[in-house]
Design a protein around this motif. Structure first.
Motif, PDB file in Angstrom:
ATOM      1  N   ALA A 119     -30.666  19.782  15.548  1.00 46.17           N
ATOM      2  CA  ALA A 119     -31.491  18.572  15.510  1.00 46.17           C
ATOM      3  C   ALA A 119     -32.676  18.682  16.467  1.00 46.17           C
ATOM      4  N   ASN A 120     -32.472  19.367  17.617  1.00 47.02           N
ATOM      5  CA  ASN A 120     -33.537  19.481  18.604  1.00 47.02           C
ATOM      6  C   ASN A 120     -33.253  20.660  19.534  1.00 47.02           C
ATOM      7  N   GLU A 121     -34.233  20.971  20.356  1.00 54.52           N
ATOM      8  CA  GLU A 121     -34.133  22.127  21.261  1.00 54.52           C
ATOM      9  C   GLU A 121     -33.029  21.949  22.307  1.00 54.52           C
ATOM     10  N   GLY A 122     -32.827  20.722  22.787  1.00 57.73           N
ATOM     11  CA  GLY A 122     -31.774  20.461  23.773  1.00 57.73           C
ATOM     12  C   GLY A 122     -30.399  20.800  23.224  1.00 57.73           C
ATOM     13  N   THR A 123     -30.161  20.461  21.978  1.00 59.08           N
ATOM     14  CA  THR A 123     -28.884  20.774  21.338  1.00 59.08           C
ATOM     15  C   THR A 123     -28.709  22.291  21.231  1.00 59.08           C
ATOM     16  N   ALA A 124     -29.767  22.989  20.866  1.00 61.40           N
ATOM     17  CA  ALA A 124     -29.710  24.457  20.778  1.00 61.40           C
ATOM     18  C   ALA A 124     -29.384  25.058  22.144  1.00 61.40           C
ATOM     19  N   THR A 125     -29.998  24.540  23.203  1.00 58.69           N
ATOM     20  CA  THR A 125     -29.759  25.050  24.559  1.00 58.69           C
ATOM     21  C   THR A 125     -28.308  24.851  24.977  1.00 58.69           C
ATOM     22  N   ARG A 126     -27.748  23.668  24.710  1.00 59.04           N
ATOM     23  CA  ARG A 126     -26.346  23.405  25.068  1.00 59.04           C
ATOM     24  C   ARG A 126     -25.406  24.329  24.291  1.00 59.04           C
ATOM     25  N   HIS A 127     -25.702  24.556  23.025  1.00 59.26           N
ATOM     26  CA  HIS A 127     -24.860  25.439  22.226  1.00 59.26           C
ATOM     27  C   HIS A 127     -24.983  26.892  22.683  1.00 59.26           C
ATOM     28  N   ARG A 128     -26.169  27.293  23.135  1.00 61.39           N
ATOM     29  CA  ARG A 128     -26.327  28.664  23.652  1.00 61.39           C
ATOM     30  C   ARG A 128     -25.382  28.881  24.837  1.00 61.39           C
ATOM     31  N   ARG A 129     -25.308  27.904  25.731  1.00 66.12           N
ATOM     32  CA  ARG A 129     -24.383  28.026  26.873  1.00 66.12           C
ATOM     33  C   ARG A 129     -22.942  28.124  26.387  1.00 66.12           C
ATOM     34  N   GLY A 130     -22.576  27.263  25.448  1.00 68.51           N
ATOM     35  CA  GLY A 130     -21.208  27.267  24.928  1.00 68.51           C
ATOM     36  C   GLY A 130     -20.844  28.568  24.236  1.00 68.51           C
ATOM     37  N   TRP A 131     -21.751  29.058  23.395  1.00 73.63           N
ATOM     38  CA  TRP A 131     -21.469  30.318  22.695  1.00 73.63           C
ATOM     39  C   TRP A 131     -21.442  31.496  23.664  1.00 73.63           C
ATOM     40  N   THR A 132     -22.321  31.494  24.673  1.00 70.59           N
ATOM     41  CA  THR A 132     -22.332  32.579  25.664  1.00 70.59           C
ATOM     42  C   THR A 132     -20.972  32.670  26.345  1.00 70.59           C
ATOM     43  N   GLU A 133     -20.448  31.528  26.789  1.00 72.97           N
ATOM     44  CA  GLU A 133     -19.155  31.523  27.475  1.00 72.97           C
ATOM     45  C   GLU A 133     -18.015  31.831  26.506  1.00 72.97           C
ATOM     46  N   SER A 134     -18.118  31.383  25.270  1.00 70.83           N
ATOM     47  CA  SER A 134     -17.095  31.726  24.275  1.00 70.83           C
ATOM     48  C   SER A 134     -17.060  33.235  24.048  1.00 70.83           C
ATOM     49  N   PHE A 135     -18.236  33.851  23.925  1.00 75.19           N
ATOM     50  CA  PHE A 135     -18.281  35.304  23.741  1.00 75.19           C
ATOM     51  C   PHE A 135     -17.693  36.026  24.951  1.00 75.19           C
ATOM     52  N   GLU A 136     -17.957  35.525  26.159  1.00 77.97           N
ATOM     53  CA  GLU A 136     -17.369  36.142  27.353  1.00 77.97           C
ATOM     54  C   GLU A 136     -15.851  36.102  27.261  1.00 77.97           C
ATOM     55  N   ARG A 137     -15.317  34.978  26.817  1.00 76.56           N
ATOM     56  CA  ARG A 137     -13.868  34.837  26.674  1.00 76.56           C
ATOM     57  C   ARG A 137     -13.333  35.722  25.550  1.00 76.56           C
ATOM     58  N   LEU A 138     -14.084  35.870  24.457  1.00 72.63           N
ATOM     59  CA  LEU A 138     -13.662  36.727  23.353  1.00 72.63           C
ATOM     60  C   LEU A 138     -13.605  38.181  23.791  1.00 72.63           C
ATOM     61  N   VAL A 139     -14.634  38.643  24.487  1.00 72.20           N
ATOM     62  CA  VAL A 139     -14.647  40.012  25.006  1.00 72.20           C
ATOM     63  C   VAL A 139     -13.450  40.232  25.923  1.00 72.20           C
ATOM     64  N   ALA A 140     -13.179  39.288  26.812  1.00 75.67           N
ATOM     65  CA  ALA A 140     -12.055  39.392  27.742  1.00 75.67           C
ATOM     66  C   ALA A 140     -10.715  39.427  26.987  1.00 75.67           C
ATOM     67  N   GLU A 141     -10.618  38.678  25.922  1.00 78.02           N
ATOM     68  CA  GLU A 141      -9.395  38.661  25.106  1.00 78.02           C
ATOM     69  C   GLU A 141      -9.087  40.059  24.575  1.00 78.02           C
ATOM     70  N   PHE A 142     -10.103  40.765  24.086  1.00 73.69           N
ATOM     71  CA  PHE A 142      -9.875  42.107  23.558  1.00 73.69           C
ATOM     72  C   PHE A 142      -9.680  43.121  24.688  1.00 73.69           C
ATOM     73  N   GLU A 143     -10.290  42.885  25.839  1.00 73.75           N
ATOM     74  CA  GLU A 143     -10.059  43.793  26.989  1.00 73.75           C
ATOM     75  C   GLU A 143      -8.617  43.683  27.468  1.00 73.75           C
ATOM     76  N   LYS A 144      -8.041  42.472  27.438  1.00 74.04           N
ATOM     77  CA  LYS A 144      -6.636  42.285  27.822  1.00 74.04           C
ATOM     78  C   LYS A 144      -5.708  43.033  26.874  1.00 74.04           C
ATOM     79  N   ALA A 145      -6.068  43.048  25.598  1.00 76.96           N
ATOM     80  CA  ALA A 145      -5.213  43.673  24.578  1.00 76.96           C
ATOM     81  C   ALA A 145      -5.291  45.200  24.605  1.00 76.96           C
ATOM     82  N   ALA A 146      -6.358  45.730  25.214  1.00 74.66           N
ATOM     83  CA  ALA A 146      -6.564  47.196  25.206  1.00 74.66           C
ATOM     84  C   ALA A 146      -5.601  47.911  26.132  1.00 74.66           C
TER      85      ALA A 146
END
Length: 146
Positions: A119-146
């Protein structure tokens, strides 16, 4: 004059095969371990990863605040691609779109996420933070499994 609709694109490499990374996005018990920003945890996750199927994830923050996001799958290509709508329950009228592609690379999988139609740039910015941290957690999830 065309109005520019805000979007975000993120690319991450994960040390796991595309089929395993795809499962992390489509199996609720796996998704629950990594989805959301660092200060949240998944309270519930329901996923029907097929065209026309839906998902619904409820997150709870450290403060106790709850947030539910849901959407419908427009494309599902196992191990390769997901496209789904995205709407927070609190602002259900603001529907955006997420496209996730999974590409094999020598060290595992390159995941490209495009979240658009904000809807607007502010929403995109908030989602960028959320996705960045989600990806960090996803990477860590696979590192734990390795």
């Amino acid at each position: 004059m065309n109005e520019v609709v805000p979007s975000l694109t993120m690319v991450r490499r994960i040390k796991a095969p595309p089929a395993a990374v795809f499962e992390a996005w489509t199996r609720p018990e796996i998704l629950a371990r990594w989805w959301g920003p660092h200060h949240t945890m998944v309270l519930s996750a329901e996923i029907d990863a097929q065209v026309g199927g839906s998902f619904r994830v409820t997150l709870v923050e450290d403060t106790g605040a709850r947030h539910t996001v849901s959407g419908t799958y427009a494309e599902v290509v196992p191990g390769e691609r997901l496209v789904f709508s995205w709407a927070w329950e609190a602002t259900a009228e603001l529907v955006s779109r997420v496209t996730v592609t999974f590409r094999p690379v020598p060290e595992g999988t390159e995941v490209t996420l495009v979240h658009d139609r904000f809807a607007n740039e502010g929403t995109a910015t908030r989602h960028r933070r959320g996705w960045t941290e989600s990806f960090e957690r996803l990477v860590a999830e696979f590192e734990k499994a390795a």
